[in-house]
Design a protein around this motif. Sequence first.
Motif, mmCIF file in Angstrom:
data_model
loop_
_atom_site.group_PDB
_atom_site.id
_atom_site.type_symbol
_atom_site.label_atom_id
_atom_site.label_comp_id
_atom_site.label_asym_id
_atom_site.label_seq_id
_atom_site.Cartn_x
_atom_site.Cartn_y
_atom_site.Cartn_z
ATOM 1 N N GLY A 20 54.734 -2.677 7.474
ATOM 2 C CA GLY A 20 53.467 -1.945 7.477
ATOM 3 C C GLY A 20 52.936 -1.740 8.884
ATOM 4 O O GLY A 20 52.497 -0.643 9.248
ATOM 5 N N TRP A 21 52.985 -2.788 9.681
ATOM 6 C CA TRP A 21 52.563 -2.663 11.080
ATOM 7 C C TRP A 21 53.470 -1.721 11.846
ATOM 8 O O TRP A 21 53.010 -0.901 12.652
ATOM 9 N N ALA A 22 54.768 -1.820 11.614
ATOM 10 C CA ALA A 22 55.707 -0.940 12.310
ATOM 11 C C ALA A 22 55.468 0.522 11.940
ATOM 12 O O ALA A 22 55.484 1.402 12.809
ATOM 13 N N MET A 23 55.207 0.786 10.664
ATOM 14 C CA MET A 23 54.959 2.166 10.255
ATOM 15 C C MET A 23 53.641 2.684 10.802
ATOM 16 O O MET A 23 53.527 3.870 11.128
ATOM 17 N N MET A 24 52.632 1.832 10.919
ATOM 18 C CA MET A 24 51.373 2.281 11.525
ATOM 19 C C MET A 24 51.570 2.665 12.975
ATOM 20 O O MET A 24 50.937 3.599 13.474
ATOM 21 N N LEU A 25 52.457 1.964 13.658
ATOM 22 C CA LEU A 25 52.743 2.283 15.051
ATOM 23 C C LEU A 25 53.777 3.397 15.179
ATOM 24 O O LEU A 25 53.925 3.982 16.251
ATOM 25 N N GLY A 26 54.481 3.680 14.123
ATOM 26 C CA GLY A 26 55.508 4.701 14.160
ATOM 27 C C GLY A 26 56.830 4.190 14.685
ATOM 28 O O GLY A 26 57.596 4.927 15.293
ATOM 29 N N LEU A 27 57.118 2.939 14.456
ATOM 30 C CA LEU A 27 58.386 2.340 14.875
ATOM 31 C C LEU A 27 59.283 2.139 13.658
ATOM 32 O O LEU A 27 58.885 1.476 12.698
ATOM 33 N N GLY A 28 60.483 2.676 13.704
ATOM 34 C CA GLY A 28 61.418 2.486 12.595
ATOM 35 C C GLY A 28 60.897 3.020 11.290
ATOM 36 O O GLY A 28 61.107 2.401 10.241
ATOM 37 N N THR A 29 60.241 4.166 11.338
ATOM 38 C CA THR A 29 59.582 4.703 10.155
ATOM 39 C C THR A 29 60.569 4.955 9.024
ATOM 40 O O THR A 29 60.303 4.599 7.874
ATOM 41 N N ARG A 30 61.687 5.554 9.334
ATOM 42 C CA ARG A 30 62.654 5.873 8.280
ATOM 43 C C ARG A 30 63.225 4.608 7.636
ATOM 44 O O ARG A 30 63.352 4.525 6.420
ATOM 45 N N LEU A 31 63.545 3.626 8.438
ATOM 46 C CA LEU A 31 64.090 2.375 7.913
ATOM 47 C C LEU A 31 63.066 1.649 7.045
ATOM 48 O O LEU A 31 63.382 1.193 5.939
ATOM 49 N N MET A 32 61.839 1.556 7.530
ATOM 50 C CA MET A 32 60.803 0.859 6.762
ATOM 51 C C MET A 32 60.441 1.619 5.497
ATOM 52 O O MET A 32 60.192 1.010 4.457
ATOM 53 N N ALA A 33 60.416 2.950 5.565
ATOM 54 C CA ALA A 33 60.114 3.736 4.369
ATOM 55 C C ALA A 33 61.196 3.551 3.309
ATOM 56 O O ALA A 33 60.895 3.465 2.116
ATOM 57 N N ALA A 34 62.448 3.472 3.737
ATOM 58 C CA ALA A 34 63.533 3.216 2.782
ATOM 59 C C ALA A 34 63.375 1.835 2.151
ATOM 60 O O ALA A 34 63.560 1.665 0.942
ATOM 61 N N ALA A 35 63.016 0.843 2.964
ATOM 62 C CA ALA A 35 62.799 -0.507 2.436
ATOM 63 C C ALA A 35 61.631 -0.530 1.456
ATOM 64 O O ALA A 35 61.708 -1.159 0.388
ATOM 65 N N PHE A 36 60.550 0.175 1.788
ATOM 66 C CA PHE A 36 59.396 0.241 0.883
ATOM 67 C C PHE A 36 59.769 0.930 -0.425
ATOM 68 O O PHE A 36 59.325 0.516 -1.496
ATOM 69 N N ALA A 37 60.570 1.992 -0.359
ATOM 70 C CA ALA A 37 60.981 2.693 -1.577
ATOM 71 C C ALA A 37 61.778 1.762 -2.492
ATOM 72 O O ALA A 37 61.560 1.739 -3.704
ATOM 73 N N ILE A 38 62.664 0.987 -1.913
ATOM 74 C CA ILE A 38 63.451 0.038 -2.707
ATOM 75 C C ILE A 38 62.544 -1.017 -3.331
ATOM 76 O O ILE A 38 62.686 -1.373 -4.507
ATOM 77 N N ILE A 39 61.586 -1.523 -2.561
ATOM 78 C CA ILE A 39 60.654 -2.530 -3.084
ATOM 79 C C ILE A 39 59.805 -1.954 -4.208
ATOM 80 O O ILE A 39 59.579 -2.605 -5.233
ATOM 81 N N ILE A 40 59.335 -0.715 -4.055
ATOM 82 C CA ILE A 40 58.496 -0.098 -5.086
ATOM 83 C C ILE A 40 59.295 0.124 -6.365
ATOM 84 O O ILE A 40 58.797 -0.139 -7.471
ATOM 85 N N ILE A 41 60.528 0.594 -6.228
ATOM 86 C CA ILE A 41 61.369 0.776 -7.423
ATOM 87 C C ILE A 41 61.603 -0.570 -8.108
ATOM 88 O O ILE A 41 61.513 -0.680 -9.334
ATOM 89 N N GLY A 42 61.861 -1.605 -7.321
ATOM 90 C CA GLY A 42 62.029 -2.941 -7.891
ATOM 91 C C GLY A 42 60.778 -3.437 -8.595
ATOM 92 O O GLY A 42 60.853 -4.049 -9.659
ATOM 93 N N ALA A 43 59.613 -3.157 -8.010
ATOM 94 C CA ALA A 43 58.356 -3.582 -8.641
ATOM 95 C C ALA A 43 58.114 -2.848 -9.948
ATOM 96 O O ALA A 43 57.675 -3.446 -10.937
ATOM 97 N N ILE A 44 58.408 -1.564 -9.976
ATOM 98 C CA ILE A 44 58.224 -0.802 -11.215
ATOM 99 C C ILE A 44 59.147 -1.329 -12.302
ATOM 100 O O ILE A 44 58.731 -1.549 -13.439
ATOM 101 N N VAL A 45 60.400 -1.548 -11.952
ATOM 102 C CA VAL A 45 61.396 -1.954 -12.954
ATOM 103 C C VAL A 45 61.163 -3.376 -13.443
ATOM 104 O O VAL A 45 61.238 -3.653 -14.643
#
Length: 94
Positions: A20-45
Motif C-alpha cells: 500500500g505504501w509502495a503504491m502510494m509512492l508509485g513504486l512497483g505499482t504493477r507488481l503490487m497491483a498483481a499481488a493485491f488482485a491475487i489477495i482479493i480473489i483469495g478473499a472472495i473465494v
Amino acid sequence: MIGLPSALAYVVTIVELAGGWAMMLGLGTRLMAAAFAIIIIGAIVTVKADACLLGNGRETGYEFNPALLAMSVHLWLNGSRLWSLDALVRRPRD
C-alpha cells in the motif's frame, strides 16, 4: 478457522501494508497491483463467497471487492504514469 495456514496472514499483512505504501509512492505499482488482485480473489473465494454478493443478513457480502479487483487489474495492466517514483526512475536521461 477457514483452513488456511496461519503464516499466510502474516504474508498478506506485509504485502498489504508495504504494498500500500509502495503504491502510494508509485513504486512497483504493477507488481503490487498483481499481488493485491491475487489477495482479493483469495478473499472472495475463501471468506466472502458464503455471504454472496450483497450479504446474507449476518455478514456483509463482497460487493466492494470486485471494485477493488477492477482497480488492481487496471493498475496491473497500465501501471502508474505521471506522479510516481517509477516514472522518475524510468525517465530518459539527457
